[in-house]
Design an enzyme around this catalytic site. Structure first.
Site, mmCIF file in Angstrom:
data_model
loop_
_atom_site.group_PDB
_atom_site.id
_atom_site.type_symbol
_atom_site.label_atom_id
_atom_site.label_comp_id
_atom_site.label_asym_id
_atom_site.label_seq_id
_atom_site.Cartn_x
_atom_site.Cartn_y
_atom_site.Cartn_z
ATOM 1 N N ASP A 1 135.074 31.953 16.464
ATOM 2 C CA ASP A 1 136.476 32.351 16.544
ATOM 3 C C ASP A 1 136.601 33.652 15.758
ATOM 4 O OD1 ASP A 1 139.173 32.773 16.286
ATOM 5 O OD2 ASP A 1 139.622 30.847 15.339
ATOM 6 N N TYR B 1 133.664 32.042 11.555
ATOM 7 C CA TYR B 1 135.113 31.853 11.678
ATOM 8 C C TYR B 1 135.772 32.991 10.900
ATOM 9 C CZ TYR B 1 139.733 29.660 11.093
ATOM 10 O OH TYR B 1 141.088 29.401 11.087
ATOM 11 N N HIS C 1 142.132 25.641 20.644
ATOM 12 C CA HIS C 1 141.114 26.480 21.275
ATOM 13 C C HIS C 1 140.364 25.637 22.298
ATOM 14 C CE1 HIS C 1 140.905 29.809 18.129
ATOM 15 N NE2 HIS C 1 141.617 28.885 17.509
#
Length: 251
Positions: free
Chosen positions: A144, A105, A242
């Site tokens: 991500d 992330y 998302h």
């Protein structure tokens, strides 16, 4: 093998919005999540047949990553010694006989770009780490990544140039990564596909009108590309700002 990556924007909230239904439907070998926003003991997921690996942030309700897998790894590593953000639980690496899986992330540069210098340094550290791993075994890097690489990767590129996630600096770091022996699997197989996004603002009707960004990726060592069987974006799956992404690969 089937891999899923999804920024769930709070696993406890996502579970209430159908996470487990999707998890069971996919029956993935590896299920990587980001932005778990929980601490140890705050949620118990009964995922039969899966090993669970969590990297919690020290700050409550913030960041965090996890991997759920049917395949017990040879080794697990949390973080890479990144000074600024290791306490934020942003990286998990699983080692297997023939590959590494790295779930990440990436830090956001923030709206005013206050965190951009730290973000760029972080990118350099991560690239060095990925190249070290790649020198030993092929790498599957997912998560991500908080950047839309090219103008095709967001709905309104002209009005977003210089904004967090679409600065020339952040995009340049992605370009450098992809020139270092790694491939963006979705774009490799869908070079001209437009309106393929993985994140949408919570602003009114934005997702319904598909005004989004593609900032979630499966990136693999170049030598794995010929083994990729499918790559997809599951934009129809709700539960977060998302959506999940898919990679199927023969390993």
């Amino acid at each position: 093998m089937k891999f899923i990556s999804w920024n769930v924007n709070g696993i406890r909230a996502c579970v209430k919005k159908g996470f487990l239904d999707y998890f069971k439907e996919m029956d993935a070998d590896f299920f990587c999540i980001q932005e778990t926003k929980c601490q140890a003991g705050q949620i118990e997921l009964l995922l039969e047949g899966y090993h669970q690996y969590w990297n919690y942030a020290e700050k409550k309700g913030y960041s965090g990553t996890a991997i759920f897998t049917k395949h017990k790894p040879l080794a697990v590593k949390y973080g890479i010694g990144e000074e600024e953000s290791e306490s934020e639980g942003r990286i998990i690496t699983l080692e297997y006989d023939s590959f590494y899986l790295v779930n990440v992330y990436v830090p956001n540069a923030q709206r005013d770009l206050a965190r951009l210098p730290k973000r760029l340094l972080w990118e350099d550290q991560l690239l060095h780490y990925l190249k070290e791993l790649d020198g030993l075994k092929p790498v599957i890097y997912c998560g991500d990544l908080n950047v839309a690489h090219e103008t095709i990767d967001l709905k309104n590129p002209k009005t977003n140039i210089g904004n967090s996630g679409f600065t020339y600096e952040e995009r340049g770091k992605m370009t450098k990564l992809l020139h270092s022996g790694f491939t963006d699997t979705f774009r490799h197989f869908n070079p001209d596909k437009v309106d393929a996004f993985t994140w949408w603002s919570y602003m009114n009707k934005v997702r319904e009108r598909n005004i989004g960004w593609r900032i979630d990726y499966f990136i693999v060592s170049d030598r794995l590309v010929d083994y990729v069987r499918d790559t997809d974006i599951h934009a129809h799956i709700l539960g977060s700002d998302h959506c999940p992404i898919l990679l199927e690969i023969d390993l």
